[in-house]
Design a protein around this motif. Structure first.
Motif, PDB file in Angstrom:
ATOM      1  N   GLU A  80       0.798  -7.712  12.806  1.00 57.08           N
ATOM      2  CA  GLU A  80       2.535  -6.352  12.996  1.00 57.08           C
ATOM      3  C   GLU A  80       2.734  -5.882  11.636  1.00 57.08           C
ATOM      4  O   GLU A  80       3.008  -6.265  10.696  1.00 57.08           O
ATOM      5  CB  GLU A  80       3.388  -7.496  12.759  1.00 57.08           C
ATOM      6  CG  GLU A  80       5.007  -7.094  12.844  1.00 57.08           C
ATOM      7  CD  GLU A  80       6.490  -7.972  13.503  1.00 57.08           C
ATOM      8  OE1 GLU A  80       6.372  -8.844  12.239  1.00 57.08           O
ATOM      9  OE2 GLU A  80       7.422  -7.919  14.068  1.00 57.08           O
ATOM     10  N   GLU A  81       2.325  -4.558  11.472  1.00 57.85           N
ATOM     11  CA  GLU A  81       2.286  -3.720  10.888  1.00 57.85           C
ATOM     12  C   GLU A  81       3.422  -3.259  10.243  1.00 57.85           C
ATOM     13  O   GLU A  81       4.806  -2.623  11.174  1.00 57.85           O
ATOM     14  CB  GLU A  81       1.770  -2.930  11.324  1.00 57.85           C
ATOM     15  CG  GLU A  81       0.246  -2.526  10.830  1.00 57.85           C
ATOM     16  CD  GLU A  81      -0.803  -2.033  11.057  1.00 57.85           C
ATOM     17  OE1 GLU A  81      -0.565  -0.584  10.459  1.00 57.85           O
ATOM     18  OE2 GLU A  81      -1.738  -2.212  11.137  1.00 57.85           O
ATOM     19  N   GLY A  82       4.135  -2.763   9.260  1.00 55.75           N
ATOM     20  CA  GLY A  82       4.702  -1.949   8.624  1.00 55.75           C
ATOM     21  C   GLY A  82       4.927  -0.860   8.045  1.00 55.75           C
ATOM     22  O   GLY A  82       3.241  -0.451   7.691  1.00 55.75           O
ATOM     23  N   CYS A  83       6.008  -0.015   7.475  1.00 58.72           N
ATOM     24  CA  CYS A  83       5.483   1.214   7.459  1.00 58.72           C
ATOM     25  C   CYS A  83       6.667   1.595   5.762  1.00 58.72           C
ATOM     26  O   CYS A  83       7.360   1.430   5.794  1.00 58.72           O
ATOM     27  CB  CYS A  83       5.080   1.957   7.414  1.00 58.72           C
ATOM     28  SG  CYS A  83       5.114   3.830   6.509  1.00 58.72           S
TER      29      CYS A  83
ATOM     30  N   PHE B 291       8.990  -2.851  12.526  1.00 58.43           N
ATOM     31  CA  PHE B 291       8.178  -3.363  12.652  1.00 58.43           C
ATOM     32  C   PHE B 291       7.189  -3.280  13.961  1.00 58.43           C
ATOM     33  O   PHE B 291       7.560  -3.813  15.189  1.00 58.43           O
ATOM     34  CB  PHE B 291       7.242  -4.547  11.680  1.00 58.43           C
ATOM     35  CG  PHE B 291       8.180  -4.886  10.637  1.00 58.43           C
ATOM     36  CD1 PHE B 291       7.486  -5.090   9.787  1.00 58.43           C
ATOM     37  CD2 PHE B 291       9.575  -4.802  10.479  1.00 58.43           C
ATOM     38  CE1 PHE B 291       7.761  -4.989   8.210  1.00 58.43           C
ATOM     39  CE2 PHE B 291       9.821  -5.423   8.784  1.00 58.43           C
ATOM     40  CZ  PHE B 291       9.380  -4.753   8.010  1.00 58.43           C
ATOM     41  N   ALA B 292       5.849  -3.100  14.289  1.00 56.00           N
ATOM     42  CA  ALA B 292       5.679  -3.554  15.989  1.00 56.00           C
ATOM     43  C   ALA B 292       3.805  -3.916  15.102  1.00 56.00           C
ATOM     44  O   ALA B 292       2.740  -4.031  14.436  1.00 56.00           O
ATOM     45  CB  ALA B 292       5.366  -2.279  16.026  1.00 56.00           C
TER      46      ALA B 292
ATOM     47  N   GLY C  98       1.011  -1.374   0.188  1.00 56.66           N
ATOM     48  CA  GLY C  98       0.206   0.221  -0.441  1.00 56.66           C
ATOM     49  C   GLY C  98       0.813   1.500   0.034  1.00 56.66           C
ATOM     50  O   GLY C  98       2.370   1.659   0.782  1.00 56.66           O
ATOM     51  N   LEU C  99      -0.039   2.657  -0.455  1.00 60.57           N
ATOM     52  CA  LEU C  99       1.103   3.422  -0.639  1.00 60.57           C
ATOM     53  C   LEU C  99      -0.307   4.855  -0.772  1.00 60.57           C
ATOM     54  O   LEU C  99      -0.801   4.629  -1.327  1.00 60.57           O
ATOM     55  CB  LEU C  99       1.958   3.228  -1.688  1.00 60.57           C
ATOM     56  CG  LEU C  99       3.126   5.156  -2.127  1.00 60.57           C
ATOM     57  CD1 LEU C  99       3.929   4.500  -0.562  1.00 60.57           C
ATOM     58  CD2 LEU C  99       3.552   4.951  -3.370  1.00 60.57           C
ATOM     59  N   ALA C 100       0.392   5.725   0.410  1.00 62.68           N
ATOM     60  CA  ALA C 100      -0.950   7.158  -0.085  1.00 62.68           C
ATOM     61  C   ALA C 100       0.055   8.395  -0.366  1.00 62.68           C
ATOM     62  O   ALA C 100       1.465   8.612  -0.143  1.00 62.68           O
ATOM     63  CB  ALA C 100      -0.399   6.927   2.103  1.00 62.68           C
TER      64      ALA C 100
END
Ligand code: ZN
Length: 200
Positions: A119-122, A129-130, A73-75
Motif C-alpha cells: 500500500e503505497e503513499g507519496c 494510499f493504494a 523517500g524523496l526525489a
C-alpha cells in the motif's frame, strides 16, 4: 506505510563530513514539497554530471525534508529540482540505527520475477494510499556523494521505495499504476486540497 520520526537526532547531520560541515548544517533547510498535480512532477529529470557543494546541500536538505515530513523517500522533482537524485531511509524499527541513503543517477539494473503488493503513499499526494504491485527485489546502481559507483540489491520495503522514487525521476507517480477512475478520484482530491491551501 511505516514512518520514522527523525526530528530529534537528525541523521542527515551525521552524513555531512569535511571542513565545510558546519556551514552545511547552518544553511540546511526544509524545502516545500510540490503537491500533485504539478507539471514539474511529470518531467523527466536531468542526469547529475558532477558532485558539487550545491549538490551536497541539496542532498542534506532533501534528507531533512524527508525526515521532517515524515517520509521514507524523496526525489528531487518533488521539491521542484529537475535532477536525478533521490534520498531514502526505510528502517522501520524504532530502535534500529537510521540509514540515510543518497542516490545520484540511480538506475534499476535487474528486478525479480516475483512481485509484491504494497500500500503505497507519496509525500506529493498526501493522505492517499493504494495498492501497487512491483517486483519484490530490485538491483540498483548509483553514484554516491563521494563520486563512487555503488550497486545494491534491495528487498521488501526498500525495493518498493527505491522503485517508487526512481519513477519520480521519470515523471511517473504511483497513481499512474492505478486504474483511470481511481487515479482521477485522487487527482480531484488533490486539486481540492490545493485550492483550499491557496485560499489559506
Ligand atoms: Zn512519491
Amino acid at each position: 506505510m511505516a514512518h520514522r520520526d527523525g526530528c530529534k537526532e537528525n541523521p542527515a547531520h551525521a552524513r555531512i563530513a569535511g571542513p565545510l560541515a558546519f556551514a552545511y548544517v547552518a544553511v540546511m533547510a526544509l524545502r516545500p514539497i510540490l503537491i500533485h498535480p504539478d507539471p514539474r512532477l511529470k518531467k523527466k529529470a536531468d542526469p547529475i554530471t558532477a558532485v558539487t557543494d550545491d549538490l551536497r546541500v541539496l542532498a542534506a536538505d532533501m534528507l531533512e525534508t524527508m525526515y521532517d515530513a515524515p517520509g521514507i523517500g524523496l526525489a528531487a522533482p518533488q521539491i521542484g529540482v529537475s535532477k536525478r537524485i533521490i534520498v531514502m531511509d526505510c528502517v522501520k524499527e524504532d530502535d534500529a540505527p537510521p540509514r540515510p541513503l543518497v542516490l545520484l543517477n540511480p538506475e534499476v539494473t535487474w528486478t525479480s520475477e516475483d512481485t509484491n503488493t504494497y500500500e503505497e503513499g507519496c509525500l506529493s499526494i498526501p493522505d492517499q494510499f493504494a495498492d501497487v504491485v512491483r517486483p519484490t527485489q530490485a538491483e540498483v546502481t548509483w553514484m554516491d556523494l563521494d563520486g563512487n559507483q555503488v550497486s545494491e540489491k534491495f528487498d521488501g520495503l526498500w525495493a518498493t521505495c527505491v522503485q517508487h522514487e526512481i519513477d519520480h525521476l521519470d515523471g511517473k507517480l504511483f497513481i499512474d499504476y492505478l486504474g483511470p477512475l481511481k487515479r482521477q478520484m485522487i487527482t480531484r482530491k488533490m486539486q481540492k486540497l490545493k485550492r483550499e491551501k491557496a485560499r489559506g
